[in-house]
Design a protein around this motif. Structure first.
Motif, short mmCIF file in Angstrom:
data_model
loop_
_atom_site.label_atom_id
_atom_site.label_comp_id
_atom_site.label_asym_id
_atom_site.label_seq_id
_atom_site.Cartn_x
_atom_site.Cartn_y
_atom_site.Cartn_z
N CYS A 66 0.86 -1.19 0.00
CA CYS A 66 0.00 0.00 0.00
C CYS A 66 0.89 1.24 0.00
CB CYS A 66 -0.89 0.01 1.25
SG CYS A 66 -1.86 1.52 1.37
N GLN A 67 0.37 2.31 -0.61
CA GLN A 67 1.16 3.55 -0.67
C GLN A 67 1.45 4.13 0.71
OE1 GLN A 67 -0.73 6.48 0.24
NE2 GLN A 67 -2.50 5.18 0.56
N ASP A 68 0.52 3.90 1.67
CA ASP A 68 0.78 4.37 3.03
C ASP A 68 1.62 3.31 3.74
OD1 ASP A 68 0.88 5.17 5.62
OD2 ASP A 68 -1.29 5.30 5.92
N GLY A 147 -0.44 1.99 9.09
CA GLY A 147 -1.10 3.06 8.36
C GLY A 147 -2.15 3.71 9.26
N PHE A 148 -2.42 4.97 9.00
CA PHE A 148 -3.32 5.68 9.92
C PHE A 148 -4.78 5.71 9.47
CE2 PHE A 148 -1.40 7.98 13.67
CZ PHE A 148 -0.40 7.03 13.83
N GLY A 149 -5.07 5.19 8.27
CA GLY A 149 -6.48 5.03 7.90
C GLY A 149 -7.15 4.14 8.93
N SER A 150 -6.42 3.11 9.33
CA SER A 150 -6.96 2.18 10.33
C SER A 150 -6.60 2.61 11.76
CB SER A 150 -6.46 0.75 10.05
OG SER A 150 -5.06 0.72 9.91
N ALA A 183 -11.10 2.16 7.21
CA ALA A 183 -9.93 1.44 7.72
C ALA A 183 -9.48 0.37 6.73
CB ALA A 183 -10.24 0.82 9.08
N CYS A 184 -10.01 0.42 5.50
CA CYS A 184 -9.62 -0.51 4.42
C CYS A 184 -9.79 -1.99 4.80
CB CYS A 184 -8.19 -0.25 3.98
SG CYS A 184 -7.92 1.40 3.35
N CYS A 271 -5.67 -2.67 9.07
CA CYS A 271 -6.31 -2.79 7.76
C CYS A 271 -5.90 -4.10 7.08
CB CYS A 271 -5.89 -1.60 6.92
SG CYS A 271 -4.09 -1.46 6.84
N HIS A 272 -6.29 -4.24 5.80
CA HIS A 272 -5.89 -5.46 5.09
C HIS A 272 -4.38 -5.52 4.90
CE1 HIS A 272 -4.92 -3.64 1.22
NE2 HIS A 272 -5.99 -2.88 1.36
N ALA A 273 -3.71 -4.34 4.94
CA ALA A 273 -2.24 -4.34 4.90
C ALA A 273 -1.76 -4.50 6.34
CB ALA A 273 -1.74 -3.03 4.29
N ARG A 275 0.62 -5.38 8.30
CA ARG A 275 2.04 -5.69 8.08
C ARG A 275 2.82 -5.94 9.36
NH1 ARG A 275 1.72 -0.42 4.49
NH2 ARG A 275 0.56 0.07 6.34
S1 SF4 Z 1 -5.51 1.93 6.14
FE1 SF4 Z 1 -4.02 0.39 5.47
S2 SF4 Z 1 -4.63 -0.24 3.40
FE2 SF4 Z 1 -5.70 1.68 3.93
S3 SF4 Z 1 -4.40 3.30 3.05
FE3 SF4 Z 1 -3.78 3.02 5.21
S4 SF4 Z 1 -2.14 1.49 5.18
FE4 SF4 Z 1 -3.16 1.41 3.20
#
Ligand code: SF4
Length: 281
Positions: A66-68, A147-150, A183-184, A271-273, A275
């Motif tokens: 993912c880009q983030d 990532g901060f979306g999640s 949160a993807c 999220c799904h990423a 990691r």
């Molecule tokens: S929440 Fe996860 S999948 Fe979504 S943009 Fe952020 S790192 Fe990427």
């Protein structure tokens, strides 16, 4: 006393940053496949297929999933018989983060000051480092870019004992619904129960980066993990929030003793990423 050089720690952290950001772990890859097989929504199935394709390309090309590429959370377990030589442990880890994010062409997402200046630190440092001293002469490290979306969708509540299991489930569902598509999903949801406020947050983070193949060793909490997963998947949020029965692929619960008057609960959403890469010296 076993000596471990800072140089070796830096090299390991650098490699783990690149691996974590570019290679979907085997357990997570298999979870995508299992979710694709069970998904009832055609769109959800298609999305899960794309996540598998994305993971394949990322691994082959060593490009980020993912880009983030997140803020780096690092868990270190150091044996009490270990002597770190050639500098400071935290400096060695942060040097590894800087080298990994620079040499791996990973997006630098950290700002040095959280409120006023918000200027990018330029090399994704500092990491958030959790160190635990254990018996023996081992050195284990986990790098988990977040990532901060999640991350932004986490919730911590200081419940009281009378709130009980139903209170925990209510906070959990509140977090899943609050996260929705942002949160993807499909998610890996970490639940921390017990401790004090800050301990509970760390428990939730540990749970969020635990393997999706694992379960809590206590059968009662292992059952709670299954019940919470069912609740998350009944919300219908689905892959990428476009509907379906796979809002989460796993819920992990971590617990600790707490005060007679408290029942802290923290939900940390991955999220799904989802990691993480592990190494040892
Ligand atoms: S929440 Fe996860 S999948 Fe979504 S943009 Fe952020 S790192 Fe990427």
């Amino acid at each position: 006393m076993r000596e471990i050089s800072c140089e070796k720690i830096t090299e390991l952290v650098k490699n783990l940053c690149i691996e974590a950001c570019c290679v979907v772990t085997k357990d997570m890859y298999e979870a995508f496949q299992k979710a694709k097989d069970s998904e009832k929504s055609p769109l959800g199935k298609d999305i899960l297929g794309k996540l598998i394709e994305n993971a394949d390309i990322a691994k082959k090309e060593m490009m980020p999933i993912c880009q983030d590429t997140g803020m780096s959370v690092v868990f270190v377990e150091i044996g009490q018989e270990v002597h770190i030589v050639g500098g400071g442990l935290e400096d060695a880890i942060n040097k590894g983060i800087a080298e990994g994010y620079t040499q791996g062409y990973l997006r630098k997402s950290v700002v040095s000051d959280p409120l006023y200046d918000r200027v990018n630190s330029g090399d994704n440092t500092p990491a958030v480092i959790h160190t635990q001293i254990v018996e023996g002469d081992g050195f284990k490290i986990k790098v988990a870019p977040k990532g901060f979306g999640s991350e932004n969708k986490g919730i911590l509540k200081m419940l009281v004992p009378a709130d009980g299991i139903e209170g925990v489930k209510k906070v959990f569902l509140e977090a899943v619904k609050y996260a929705g598509p942002n949160a993807c999903p499909p998610l890996v949801i970490g639940v921390g129960i017990g401790g004090t406020m800050e301990k509970c947050a760390i428990l939730a983070k540990k749970a969020a980066v635990r393997s999706v193949d694992s379960k809590n060793p206590n059968p009662k909490y292992a059952k709670l993990e299954e019940e919470l997963l069912e609740l998350a998947n009944k919300t219908g949020v689905g892959p990428q929030g476009l509907g379906g029965v796979n809002t989460a692929v796993k819920v992990n619960v971590e617990v600790y003793a707490t005060h007679i008057a408290g029942l802290p609960v923290c939900i940390n959403i991955n999220c799904h990423a989802a990691r993480h890469a592990d190494g040892e010296l």
